[in-house]
Write a protein that holds these residues in place. Sequence first.
Motif, short mmCIF file in Angstrom:
data_model
loop_
_atom_site.label_atom_id
_atom_site.label_comp_id
_atom_site.label_asym_id
_atom_site.label_seq_id
_atom_site.Cartn_x
_atom_site.Cartn_y
_atom_site.Cartn_z
N GLU A 31 7.55 66.82 53.85
CA GLU A 31 6.74 67.51 52.85
C GLU A 31 6.17 68.80 53.42
O GLU A 31 6.16 69.01 54.62
N THR A 33 2.56 70.47 52.97
CA THR A 33 1.25 70.16 52.41
C THR A 33 0.68 71.36 51.66
O THR A 33 1.20 72.47 51.75
N LYS A 39 5.84 69.07 57.39
CA LYS A 39 6.03 67.78 58.05
C LYS A 39 7.51 67.47 58.07
O LYS A 39 8.17 67.50 57.04
N GLU A 41 10.74 64.93 59.72
CA GLU A 41 11.14 63.68 60.34
C GLU A 41 12.28 64.00 61.29
O GLU A 41 13.26 64.64 60.91
N VAL A 75 4.73 69.76 62.10
CA VAL A 75 4.45 68.48 62.78
C VAL A 75 5.57 67.50 62.48
O VAL A 75 6.20 67.54 61.41
N VAL A 77 6.52 63.59 61.91
CA VAL A 77 5.80 62.40 61.46
C VAL A 77 6.23 61.13 62.19
O VAL A 77 5.58 60.11 62.10
#
Length: 82
Positions: A31, A33, A39, A41, A75, A77
Amino acid sequence: MKAELIDKVEKALDTIRPYLEADGGNVKIVEITEDNILKLELTGTCSSCPMSTMTLKAGVEEAIKRDIPEIIKVVAVNVAVA
């Protein structure tokens, strides 16, 4: 706006995917934000690699922020902490 941003991120990721895939890994967008934090994976060998945090910061985040300055942070996750 969000779909356009995701498109830009995918294009930026495509520039570094060959390097990740060469080591058996890849990344997927989870996602973006509201405050423009991307974000991701980490998949394949990237999800368990002890160097993945460094790869994320030095490679992925740098490529994303260079091409898409709206993204303020990247980031992972699912990074396994070694």
